[in-house]
Design a protein around this motif. Structure first.
Motif, short mmCIF file in Angstrom:
data_model
loop_
_atom_site.label_atom_id
_atom_site.label_comp_id
_atom_site.label_asym_id
_atom_site.label_seq_id
_atom_site.Cartn_x
_atom_site.Cartn_y
_atom_site.Cartn_z
N ALA A 235 -19.75 59.90 -139.26
CA ALA A 235 -18.54 60.52 -139.65
C ALA A 235 -17.13 60.29 -139.15
CB ALA A 235 -18.96 62.10 -139.79
N LYS B 12 -22.61 62.62 -136.36
CA LYS B 12 -21.36 62.86 -135.97
C LYS B 12 -20.63 61.55 -135.72
CE LYS B 12 -18.73 64.71 -131.90
NZ LYS B 12 -18.90 65.47 -130.54
N TRP C 142 -21.23 62.96 -148.77
CA TRP C 142 -21.68 64.01 -148.04
C TRP C 142 -22.55 65.20 -149.10
CZ3 TRP C 142 -16.62 65.51 -145.08
CH2 TRP C 142 -16.60 64.70 -143.98
N THR D 27 -12.12 63.65 -138.31
CA THR D 27 -12.86 64.22 -139.71
C THR D 27 -11.95 65.41 -139.93
OG1 THR D 27 -14.52 65.63 -138.11
CG2 THR D 27 -15.17 63.35 -139.16
N TYR E 199 -23.65 62.80 -142.27
CA TYR E 199 -23.32 63.93 -141.40
C TYR E 199 -23.34 63.60 -140.02
CZ TYR E 199 -23.17 67.11 -145.42
OH TYR E 199 -23.12 68.02 -146.54
#
Length: 131
Positions: A104, A101, A93, A22, A99
């Motif tokens: 993402a 983990k 987002w 990310t 969001y």
């Protein structure tokens, strides 16, 4: 009087953090945003050549038709598509989605794959349309 700054912890910086997908895609998104400014000059050049008459347009077409010109256009296409894919991720987002983990990270890993596939598809369609 003591030196207060010596007792403060160091602020985190890029050498402290492990590079994660990310974070890498965030950096690439910023770089592609900057590269789009350069690409806009190419678009303006092409439009000015088209408005200046057949001779200038033919010269611009020849320039963009060379191997180097096509590589630049291919790279610009990828930059544009990759920035768009990153923008869609940011749009989700902005509304509070994506969001988690794992999700993402998965989207960050898919972004370059999706942008490369869309870029190749655009060029395949464009080359087939020219025939």
């Amino acid at each position: 009087m003591t030196n207060v700054s010596k007792s403060r912890p160091l602020s985190p910086h890029l050498q402290v953090y492990k590079l994660i997908p990310t974070m890498l895609m965030s950096i690439v998104h910023r770089i592609t945003g900057g590269a789009l400014y350069v690409g806009t000059v190419l678009v303006a050049f092409w439009l000015i050549a088209a408005a200046s008459g057949p001779a200038y347009y033919d010269w611009a077409s020849w320039l963009f038709g060379t191997i180097l010109g096509r590589l630049v256009l291919f790279a610009y296409t990828w930059v544009l598509v990759h920035h768009m894919v990153g923008g869609i991720r940011h749009m989700f987002w902005d509304v509070g989605r994506g969001y988690e983990k794992n999700f993402a990270t998965m989207i960050a890993r898919l972004s370059p794959v999706v942008s490369a596939a869309i870029t190749v598809a655009i060029w395949v369609v464009a080359l087939i349309a020219r025939i």
